[in-house]
Write a protein that holds these residues in place. Structure first.
Motif, PDB file in Angstrom:
ATOM      1  N   TYR A 161     -12.497  -0.069   2.905  1.00 47.59           N
ATOM      2  CA  TYR A 161     -12.490  -0.925   4.088  1.00 47.59           C
ATOM      3  C   TYR A 161     -11.305  -0.632   5.009  1.00 47.59           C
ATOM      4  CZ  TYR A 161      -8.844  -3.552   1.645  1.00 47.59           C
ATOM      5  OH  TYR A 161      -7.685  -3.908   0.995  1.00 47.59           O
ATOM      6  N   THR A 162     -10.228  -0.043   4.474  1.00 46.90           N
ATOM      7  CA  THR A 162      -9.060   0.244   5.302  1.00 46.90           C
ATOM      8  C   THR A 162      -9.368   1.296   6.367  1.00 46.90           C
ATOM      9  OG1 THR A 162      -8.236   1.967   3.790  1.00 46.90           O
ATOM     10  CG2 THR A 162      -7.501  -0.291   3.394  1.00 46.90           C
ATOM     11  N   MET A 168      -9.838   4.477  -6.005  1.00 43.84           N
ATOM     12  CA  MET A 168      -9.144   4.127  -4.766  1.00 43.84           C
ATOM     13  C   MET A 168     -10.104   4.073  -3.591  1.00 43.84           C
ATOM     14  SD  MET A 168      -5.961   3.511  -5.436  1.00 43.84           S
ATOM     15  CE  MET A 168      -6.584   2.761  -6.952  1.00 43.84           C
ATOM     16  N   PRO A 175       0.813  -1.224   0.000  1.00 39.51           N
ATOM     17  CA  PRO A 175       0.000   0.000   0.000  1.00 39.51           C
ATOM     18  C   PRO A 175       0.841   1.266   0.000  1.00 39.51           C
ATOM     19  CG  PRO A 175      -0.829  -1.584   1.606  1.00 39.51           C
ATOM     20  CD  PRO A 175       0.479  -2.122   1.117  1.00 39.51           C
ATOM     21  N   PHE A 232      -3.316   7.719   1.165  1.00 36.18           N
ATOM     22  CA  PHE A 232      -4.630   7.267   0.685  1.00 36.18           C
ATOM     23  C   PHE A 232      -5.638   8.415   0.709  1.00 36.18           C
ATOM     24  CE2 PHE A 232      -8.844   5.620   2.029  1.00 36.18           C
ATOM     25  CZ  PHE A 232      -9.195   4.976   0.852  1.00 36.18           C
ATOM     26  N   SER A 254     -12.200   0.947  -3.854  1.00 34.44           N
ATOM     27  CA  SER A 254     -11.439  -0.290  -3.715  1.00 34.44           C
ATOM     28  C   SER A 254     -10.889  -0.505  -2.312  1.00 34.44           C
ATOM     29  CB  SER A 254     -10.276  -0.302  -4.721  1.00 34.44           C
ATOM     30  OG  SER A 254     -10.741  -0.190  -6.049  1.00 34.44           O
ATOM     31  N   PHE A 255     -10.582   0.587  -1.615  1.00 33.44           N
ATOM     32  CA  PHE A 255      -9.890   0.451  -0.325  1.00 33.44           C
ATOM     33  C   PHE A 255     -10.615   1.143   0.825  1.00 33.44           C
ATOM     34  CE2 PHE A 255      -6.672   0.134  -3.666  1.00 33.44           C
ATOM     35  CZ  PHE A 255      -6.043  -1.057  -3.317  1.00 33.44           C
TER      36      PHE A 255
END
Length: 232
Positions: free
Chosen positions: A167-168, A161, A87, A139, A164-165
């Protein structure tokens, strides 16, 4: 002197070449950054992680304030650095490809906000290290930069982004698994968002002159410039 005109095709080619040049720099910067992190990890591992103990951020301890700048370079295990490396490279590259100099300022800002969040609010007597604060900061920066700068491509990248991410973001709220500093992540997010605003593109006379005369006064001139840079 007479007015000088440039064709949209030439404007687009020049803009694309500039972006590609910065992208190459961004790739080399992130590759070098990761190489340095892994070399430090090797030395840290060989010293039984003494570096992490000595140069981690300790909450409320004035002696550890300088560690705000060193903690992102250190990790507690091979699994720790492995989970951060992918990442870090992806988000770091996307944050850097619009300008490496601006990216270095962003990195410093994120390191400071992430480290201060731990130093001020952490209640456990632990030494916090790791590049995950940078990961969360990059991010956040990538997700919102396009909206702030009004760059079409960056906006699309940010949407992808985020989808897709997203959940982070669970790692930046209370309730994160034991051993993970959600405060460092949250501080990184704040730094990334602040950096998108503080380091935003500011329209210049030169950029306005690059827009074809027929579009210069158009309310969507910035969008037309972006499309011209892409040759569309």
């Amino acid at each position: 002197m007479g007015a000088v005109s440039r064709s949209p095709a030439r404007i687009g080619a020049a803009g694309a070449e500039e972006v590609l040049a910065e992208a190459r720099k961004a790739f080399l910067v992130m590759f070098g950054f990761l190489a340095v992190l892994w070399l430090i990890q090797l030395a840290n591992w060989g010293g039984d992680y003494t570096l992490s103990h000595d140069y981690g951020v300790g909450s409320g301890d004035p002696a550890t304030l300088p560690a705000i700048l060193t903690a992102p370079l250190l990790h507690w295990s091979w699994a720790h650095i492995e989970s951060n490396s992918g990442p870090l490279f992806v988000f770091g590259f996307l944050a850097a490809y619009r300008g490496v100099a601006r990216f270095l300022g962003l990195t410093l800002l994120i390191a400071v906000t992430s480290g201060l969040a731990v130093w001020i609010f952490e209640r456990d007597n632990v030494a916090t290290v790791g590049a995950s604060g940078l990961v969360f900061g990059y991010f956040a920066h990538v997700v919102v930069r396009g909206l702030v700068d009004r760059h079409l491509i960056d906006t699309l990248i940010g949407i992808v982004m985020a989808a897709s991410f997203a959940y982070t973001l669970a790692g930046a709220v209370p309730g994160a698994p034991a051993g993970i500093s959600w405060l460092a992540h949250l501080g990184g997010l704040v730094g990334g968002l602040a950096g998108a605003w503080l380091l935003r593109d500011r329209p210049t006379r030169a950029k306005t002159a690059d827009i074809p005369a027929a579009r210069a006064g158009h309310p969507r001139a910035d969008l037309h410039k972006e499309l011209d840079d892409l040759g569309l």
